[in-house]
Scaffold this active site. Structure first.
Site, PDB file in Angstrom:
ATOM      1  N   THR A 183       7.343   9.353  34.803  1.00  0.00           N
ATOM      2  CA  THR A 183       8.620  10.067  34.847  1.00  0.00           C
ATOM      3  C   THR A 183       8.661  11.288  33.937  1.00  0.00           C
ATOM      4  O   THR A 183       9.058  12.379  34.349  1.00  0.00           O
ATOM      5  CB  THR A 183       9.770   9.108  34.483  1.00  0.00           C
ATOM      6  OG1 THR A 183       9.846   8.086  35.473  1.00  0.00           O
ATOM      7  CG2 THR A 183      11.100   9.838  34.417  1.00  0.00           C
ATOM      8  N   ASP A 198      17.403   9.690  29.766  1.00  0.00           N
ATOM      9  CA  ASP A 198      17.486  10.872  28.905  1.00  0.00           C
ATOM     10  C   ASP A 198      16.397  11.893  29.225  1.00  0.00           C
ATOM     11  O   ASP A 198      16.646  13.098  29.245  1.00  0.00           O
ATOM     12  CB  ASP A 198      17.458  10.486  27.421  1.00  0.00           C
ATOM     13  CG  ASP A 198      16.330   9.536  27.053  1.00  0.00           C
ATOM     14  OD1 ASP A 198      15.221   9.679  27.600  1.00  0.00           O
ATOM     15  OD2 ASP A 198      16.551   8.643  26.216  1.00  0.00           O
ATOM     16  N   ARG A 199      15.174  11.416  29.493  1.00  0.00           N
ATOM     17  CA  ARG A 199      14.096  12.356  29.796  1.00  0.00           C
ATOM     18  C   ARG A 199      14.319  13.075  31.124  1.00  0.00           C
ATOM     19  O   ARG A 199      13.826  14.187  31.328  1.00  0.00           O
ATOM     20  CB  ARG A 199      12.737  11.648  29.782  1.00  0.00           C
ATOM     21  CG  ARG A 199      12.589  10.460  30.738  1.00  0.00           C
ATOM     22  CD  ARG A 199      11.278   9.731  30.454  1.00  0.00           C
ATOM     23  NE  ARG A 199      11.031   8.577  31.313  1.00  0.00           N
ATOM     24  CZ  ARG A 199      11.453   7.347  31.075  1.00  0.00           C
ATOM     25  NH1 ARG A 199      12.166   7.112  29.973  1.00  0.00           N
ATOM     26  NH2 ARG A 199      11.170   6.355  31.891  1.00  0.00           N
ATOM     27  N   HIS A 228      10.836  -0.569  40.758  1.00  0.00           N
ATOM     28  CA  HIS A 228       9.981  -1.368  39.877  1.00  0.00           C
ATOM     29  C   HIS A 228      10.240  -2.860  40.080  1.00  0.00           C
ATOM     30  O   HIS A 228       9.307  -3.671  40.123  1.00  0.00           O
ATOM     31  CB  HIS A 228      10.239  -1.012  38.412  1.00  0.00           C
ATOM     32  CG  HIS A 228       9.465   0.170  37.940  1.00  0.00           C
ATOM     33  ND1 HIS A 228       8.106   0.158  37.753  1.00  0.00           N
ATOM     34  CD2 HIS A 228       9.869   1.421  37.591  1.00  0.00           C
ATOM     35  CE1 HIS A 228       7.695   1.335  37.320  1.00  0.00           C
ATOM     36  NE2 HIS A 228       8.752   2.129  37.213  1.00  0.00           N
ATOM     37  N   ASP A 264       9.578  12.569  40.888  1.00  0.00           N
ATOM     38  CA  ASP A 264       8.712  12.638  39.711  1.00  0.00           C
ATOM     39  C   ASP A 264       7.427  11.835  39.878  1.00  0.00           C
ATOM     40  O   ASP A 264       6.507  11.974  39.074  1.00  0.00           O
ATOM     41  CB  ASP A 264       9.462  12.188  38.454  1.00  0.00           C
ATOM     42  CG  ASP A 264      10.056  10.803  38.594  1.00  0.00           C
ATOM     43  OD1 ASP A 264      10.063  10.251  39.720  1.00  0.00           O
ATOM     44  OD2 ASP A 264      10.541  10.266  37.581  1.00  0.00           O
ATOM     45  N   HIS A 265       7.351  11.039  40.928  1.00  0.00           N
ATOM     46  CA  HIS A 265       6.162  10.248  41.266  1.00  0.00           C
ATOM     47  C   HIS A 265       6.508   9.373  42.461  1.00  0.00           C
ATOM     48  O   HIS A 265       7.680   9.268  42.858  1.00  0.00           O
ATOM     49  CB  HIS A 265       5.698   9.369  40.096  1.00  0.00           C
ATOM     50  CG  HIS A 265       6.791   8.511  39.509  1.00  0.00           C
ATOM     51  ND1 HIS A 265       7.314   7.412  40.155  1.00  0.00           N
ATOM     52  CD2 HIS A 265       7.485   8.621  38.346  1.00  0.00           C
ATOM     53  CE1 HIS A 265       8.267   6.878  39.407  1.00  0.00           C
ATOM     54  NE2 HIS A 265       8.404   7.603  38.305  1.00  0.00           N
TER      55      HIS A 265
END
Length: 546
Positions: free
Chosen positions: A79, A162-163, A308, A351-352
């Site tokens: 991420t 947050d990221r 996940h 992001d992936h």
């Protein structure tokens, strides 16, 4: 008098030229909306297409321009690096975000990708507030837009993670993320001394409590969900307090044992909550309605939490995407009304991707497996102790990278490269390990294809490890129920790259493209500098369309 007339004509012509030149230079959309869906495969556009509504993902597919063969061009696919790479147009080798967390030799400790111990929490819990983009070593397209307009453009990043907010907002924007302890969005002192009034007003709506006071049931009759595994299976990880990973999910009952207000992240209502915050940001900051081009960076974190836990074959994942599609349709309808159709530019990517659940693949008689890294590292430790003598030869193993104790190697007057090679060769004996590469080779040679190239694009000379491990296809480390990502295989790299709206003609291409092409494409469209570390190239099918 004649001279005055001539001078006046020259000044007028220069003024007229300056106006014309300026008008050409600042021809931009009112608003740019960058959307990153956390853990989205390209195939989800097609797999669930029949039940998408017309105004959501179908709108992007049919009225936007899609690069169908878009990929991540480095390892590892996580991420933090994903968001950083999308917005910088660079890979971890350049922008420095080599993982969500990574080992720092000098500290003998890990660092979090958006960690900043110099700042404090604003509007949320202190433990969630030490966040900023300071670990990001290159500029973002959002930074460059701000520079291009003398910082008159506003940039706002919004995400549950947050990221997912801090890295896209860049060094010059504002970022807001979710605090599961308080149930509201927060920021840090890097951005503000106190929360803006519109964020406080949004938090006062207490939306999360309302979302979690309901039951998550499928949008359609559950027997019509036929794209993957049955609802009741052994491959998925159930919520605490529930014996089986099956619908329905009584969120009011389950939230106490599953993170309290933080449980919103693991339900489709996290997407709805994120859209509501995005709308509040547009209204609160008057984005797109101030005479300047503004940028709203939105990351949908919820698909990653659900993915996940349940895996890509799960009904929960399908239902989440059907609901996200409807959230996006509502979001786009709002933009049509408030910003103006054709007046805003959207791009959507991920992001992936994600790997299939190991045991599910085995049940379908596919080659798959789980690498026990604890056993691997125990045997490796025994091996190096026998070969070089007792010592703490291995400093860390993380992100499929082995960090050697370089100080001890130097003290024993050993060749670092020779030790790297011994370790790399030893690791190859384990089932599930496909290839190993050493840092010295990644520094010395330039690779242009294969896993060597992907590793090199993710390898940072100052931060990365000594030995890189590549697993076999469909293998994961320490796999159990649920799944993860991080590899260089297509299930992790093939993600959407689609542009829609201002300046975009509908179409598609199967040409190979990379997510590092997104930022340079935006630079061409927005007439800004290309981010200073970018290695990607503009997507000519979009920027050169007439």
């Amino acid at each position: 008098m004649k001279r005055l007339i001539i001078l006046g004509c020259l000044l007028f012509s220069q003024f007229s030229f300056a106006q014309e030149y300026s008008a050409r230079e600042v021809e931009r959309p009112k608003l740019v909306v960058g959307i990153v869906v956390d853990q989205m495969r390209q195939e989800y556009f097609y797999r669930f297409h029949d039940r998408y509504v017309e105004g959501g993902l179908k709108r992007l597919m049919h009225d936007g321009f899609m690069m169908q063969n878009g990929h991540y061009n480095y390892i590892p696919t996580y991420t933090g690096p994903g968001h950083a790479s999308v917005y910088t147009g660079a890979t971890p080798a350049t922008h420095g975000i080599i993982g969500n967390n990574w080992y720092i030799r000098a500290k003998d400790d890990d660092i979090y990708c958006a960690e900043d111990q110099t700042v404090t929490a604003v509007g949320g819990s202190e433990s969630s507030g030490k966040i900023s983009p300071r670990n990001l070593l290159s500029s973002t397209i959002t930074d460059e837009l701000r520079f291009a307009t003398g910082k008159r453009s506003k940039v706002v990043g919004v995400a549950i993670k947050d990221r997912g907010a801090a890295l896209p907002a860049g060094h010059l924007g504002d970022a807001y993320w979710y605090d599961g302890k308080t149930g509201g969005f927060m920021t840090s002192s890097y951005y503000h001394e106190e929360l803006p009034s519109w964020v406080k007003e949004f938090n006062n709506r207490k939306l999360v409590s309302k979302y979690l006071d309901q039951t998550w049931e499928t949008l359609f009759p559950i027997e019509t969900y036929v794209q993957g595994a049955a609802d009741d299976n052994e491959f998925e990880s159930p919520f605490k307090g529930k014996d089986r990973p099956t619908f329905p999910y009584d969120l009011k009952k389950l939230q106490k044992d599953n993170g309290g207000l933080g449980m919103i992240s693991s339900t489709p209502f996290g997407n709805t909550f994120t859209v509501e915050m995005a709308l509040a940001a547009i209204e609160g900051e008057q984005l797109g309605n101030r005479g300047e081009t503004d940028f709203l960076a939105v990351s949908f974190s919820t698909p990653d939490y659900i993915g996940h836990r349940f895996g890509p074959q799960a009904i929960e994942v399908e239902d989440n995407y059907l609901r996200l599609d409807r959230d996006l349709a509502r979001f786009f309808d709002y933009l049509d009304k408030e910003i103006g159709k054709g007046q805003y530019l959207v791009f959507l990517t991920a992001d992936h991707g994600v790997a299939d659940v190991v045991n599910y693949m085995k049940s379908e008689r596919m080659s798959s497996g789980s690498l026990n890294t604890k056993t691997m590292m125990t045997e490796l430790t025994d091996f190096v102790n026998q070969k070089y003598g007792q010592g703490d030869w291995i400093s860390n193993f993380s992100n499929q990278q082995i960090f050697l104790n370089r100080e001890l190697i130097a003290e024993k007057e050993l060749s670092l490269e020779a030790v790297q090679k011994e370790v790399a060769n030893f690791i190859l004996k384990f089932d599930g390990v496909k290839e190993t590469y050493i840092a010295e080779d990644l520094k010395r040679y330039e690779y242009t294809t294969g896993f060597k190239h992907l590793l090199q694009m993710g390898y940072n000379h100052k931060s990365s490890g000594d030995v890189m491990v590549i697993m076999e296809p469909a293998w994961l480390a320490n796999a159990g129920k649920g799944t993860t990502h991080g590899t260089g295989y297509t299930y992790d790299t093939n993600v959407p790259i689609v542009f829609y709206g201002w300046g975009v003609k509908p179409g598609s291409s199967s040409r190979y493209a990379t997510i590092t092409d997104i930022a340079p494409t935006l630079s061409m469209m927005l007439k800004t500098r290309i981010p200073n570390g970018a290695t990607g190239q503009p997507i000519v099918e979009i920027v050169d369309a007439k």
